[in-house]
Design a protein around this motif. Structure first.
Motif, mmCIF file in Angstrom:
data_model
loop_
_atom_site.group_PDB
_atom_site.id
_atom_site.type_symbol
_atom_site.label_atom_id
_atom_site.label_comp_id
_atom_site.label_asym_id
_atom_site.label_seq_id
_atom_site.Cartn_x
_atom_site.Cartn_y
_atom_site.Cartn_z
ATOM 1 N N ILE A 263 0.860 -1.181 0.000
ATOM 2 C CA ILE A 263 0.000 0.000 0.000
ATOM 3 C C ILE A 263 0.896 1.230 0.000
ATOM 4 O O ILE A 263 1.754 1.386 0.875
ATOM 5 N N THR A 264 0.711 2.086 -0.985
ATOM 6 C CA THR A 264 1.484 3.316 -1.083
ATOM 7 C C THR A 264 0.650 4.483 -0.573
ATOM 8 O O THR A 264 -0.517 4.637 -0.948
ATOM 9 N N GLY A 265 1.259 5.295 0.296
ATOM 10 C CA GLY A 265 0.599 6.481 0.803
ATOM 11 C C GLY A 265 1.428 7.716 0.546
ATOM 12 O O GLY A 265 2.525 7.653 -0.022
ATOM 13 N N THR A 266 0.924 8.843 0.978
ATOM 14 C CA THR A 266 1.633 10.098 0.748
ATOM 15 C C THR A 266 2.918 10.193 1.556
ATOM 16 O O THR A 266 3.810 10.984 1.218
ATOM 17 N N GLU A 267 3.067 9.371 2.616
ATOM 18 C CA GLU A 267 4.242 9.460 3.486
ATOM 19 C C GLU A 267 5.075 8.190 3.508
ATOM 20 O O GLU A 267 6.077 8.127 4.222
ATOM 21 N N GLY A 268 4.669 7.143 2.780
ATOM 22 C CA GLY A 268 5.442 5.908 2.811
ATOM 23 C C GLY A 268 4.681 4.747 2.212
ATOM 24 O O GLY A 268 3.577 4.910 1.665
ATOM 25 N N PRO A 281 4.856 -11.067 8.346
ATOM 26 C CA PRO A 281 5.299 -9.794 8.906
ATOM 27 C C PRO A 281 4.614 -8.600 8.264
ATOM 28 O O PRO A 281 4.029 -8.704 7.190
ATOM 29 N N LEU A 282 4.738 -7.452 8.941
ATOM 30 C CA LEU A 282 4.207 -6.181 8.464
ATOM 31 C C LEU A 282 5.360 -5.192 8.472
ATOM 32 O O LEU A 282 6.002 -4.986 9.502
ATOM 33 N N GLU A 283 5.628 -4.563 7.311
ATOM 34 C CA GLU A 283 6.808 -3.707 7.206
ATOM 35 C C GLU A 283 6.448 -2.336 6.629
ATOM 36 O O GLU A 283 5.571 -2.218 5.773
ATOM 37 N N LEU A 284 7.190 -1.327 7.090
ATOM 38 C CA LEU A 284 6.958 0.058 6.686
ATOM 39 C C LEU A 284 8.240 0.640 6.098
ATOM 40 O O LEU A 284 9.325 0.467 6.656
ATOM 41 N N LEU A 285 8.102 1.321 4.953
ATOM 42 C CA LEU A 285 9.208 2.069 4.359
ATOM 43 C C LEU A 285 8.774 3.518 4.237
ATOM 44 O O LEU A 285 8.073 3.894 3.287
ATOM 45 N N PRO A 286 9.163 4.384 5.190
ATOM 46 C CA PRO A 286 8.798 5.801 5.079
ATOM 47 C C PRO A 286 9.477 6.439 3.868
ATOM 48 O O PRO A 286 10.553 6.020 3.445
ATOM 49 N N ASP A 290 15.967 4.298 3.667
ATOM 50 C CA ASP A 290 16.691 3.318 2.858
ATOM 51 C C ASP A 290 16.311 1.880 3.177
ATOM 52 O O ASP A 290 16.526 0.992 2.364
ATOM 53 N N GLU A 291 15.747 1.636 4.349
ATOM 54 C CA GLU A 291 15.454 0.271 4.776
ATOM 55 C C GLU A 291 14.036 0.171 5.307
ATOM 56 O O GLU A 291 13.508 1.100 5.926
#
Length: 385
Positions: A263-268, A281-286, A290-291
């Protein structure tokens, strides 16, 4: 509320359909103190008896035997897709609430008849998938609601492999009407997307069928061939009434098995767990990072049957259940619209706009005995075959 729903204590449940998936349901449901599994039914009564014995279920027989049991309040319909509407209708006419495997029916009109008759009789209808009630997807819902990625803009999902014939002993129904990767795997992704973003407003799609015939890969029917009657690769563009867009690929034609849900949002961007599972797992890339960063996954990951439990508690307490027939109808309409779009090369629209299900409370505990009245004695063992 029906007479069945007016009772107290744990809810009496019966399974109709003793195929491969029944073991997963029985393993999960037997661990919920708010549910009593009373019976297993199948057209093959010997198979029903074998499954019942293996899981300590006291009654087994044909569908009519199970539907006649007064202790049974809720029927879990695990038959093949072509029988879903027929079995659900029989359960409703027997005065039982019904929870079915996906899809709810082969065609929206069939599902609408089931829902209408159930409503007239004061009965509830629920339907798989309930994987969106697992810890992984519920944690994703909370992350989106908390603004971890800002405002949601788009989603991208992929599920592909070579199909179930390599492991399933009788896979032909996966390639008949009501099957294929769209109707078999699509409900997991589409239901999760609707839970996240609300109803679908329109879709566009293309589809293909790689082979007209496939072969059973394991079990007593290994080597036997069967026809392929449905598309085995579907690509769809999906627009939600909320303004979010998604692209989705469903395929039984890919040698590499892949799943992706982002899911792409305005902040990540959020990497969501496989919606055919209950955990992480659930992962976030702000944006600008870089990671990927792993987010906590909170809640229970019991497995198939969470929707049955939520429905059982709802019919006692009067709240709305989440894996509802209305949600399943909308997902069926979306899949039907995708099929129609692929046939006609045009945007198509589903007919309904459901209210997205409420997230589970953070402290929702399947192992808690919320229906605290003493359990009545189960029926004496009655196995046939």
């Amino acid at each position: 509320m029906s007479a069945a729903g007016a009772r107290g204590g744990p809810v009496g449940v019966a399974l109709v359909g003793a195929g491969v998936i029944s073991a997963q349901y029985l393993k999960t449901l037997s661990g919920f103190p708010d549910i009593r599994v009373l019976a297993v039914a199948d057209l093959d009564e010997r198979r029903a008896a074998d499954v019942a014995r293996a899981h300590g279920v006291p009654v087994a027989g044909g569908p009519a035997t199970v539907l006649a049991l007064p202790e049974v309040e809720l029927v879990v319909n695990l038959t093949v897709p072509a029988a879903h509407a027929e079995v659900a209708t029989a359960a409703v006419r027997a005065g039982k609430h019904v929870y079915g495997e996906k899809p709810i029916a082969l065609a929206p009109a069939e599902a609408e008849k089931v829902l209408a008759e159930a409503s007239e009789r004061g009965l509830l209808v629920g339907n798989a998938p309930d994987t969106f009630l697992g810890a992984g997807l519920q944690s994703a819902l909370r992350a989106v609601a908390a603004g971890d990625i800002g405002a949601p803009v788009a989603a991208s999902t992929v599920v592909q492999g070579l199909g179930p014939e390599a492991w399933h002993p009788d896979p032909a129904f996966f390639y008949q009407r009501g099957g294929g990767p769209l109707f078999d795997l699509g409900p997991y992704y589409l239901t999760s997307l609707v839970a996240l973003f609300g109803g679908v407003s329109r879709v566009a799609a293309v589809a293909a069928r790689a082979r007209t015939e496939r072969a059973v890969g394991s079990g007593p029917k290994a080597g036997q061939t069967f026809p392929v009657d449905v598309p085995t690769h579907v690509s769809a563009l999906i627009e939600f009434a909320s303004g979010v867009r998604a692209d989705a690929v469903f395929s039984f034609d890919s040698a590499p098995r892949r799943t992706r849900f982002e899911i792409t949002g305005t902040e990540g961007t959020l990497a969501v767990p496989d919606p055919n599972t209950f955990g992480g797992p659930l992962e976030l890339l702000p944006n600008g990072a870089d990671e990927w960063r792993e987010l906590p996954v909170r809640g229970r990951t019991d497995g198939r049957g969470l929707g049955v439990l939520d429905m059982a508690r709802a019919l006692r307490g009067g709240a709305a259940h989440r894996a509802s027939g209305a949600l399943a109808l909308h997902v069926l309409q979306v899949m039907t619209a995708i099929t129609r779009s692929a046939d006609r090369s045009e945007f198509t629209r589903p007919e309904t706009q459901p209210v997205p299900p409420e997230p589970l409370p953070a402290d929702w505990d399947p192992a808690e005995a919320t229906l605290i009245q003493p359990r009545p004695s189960p029926p004496a063992p009655r196995w046939r075959g």
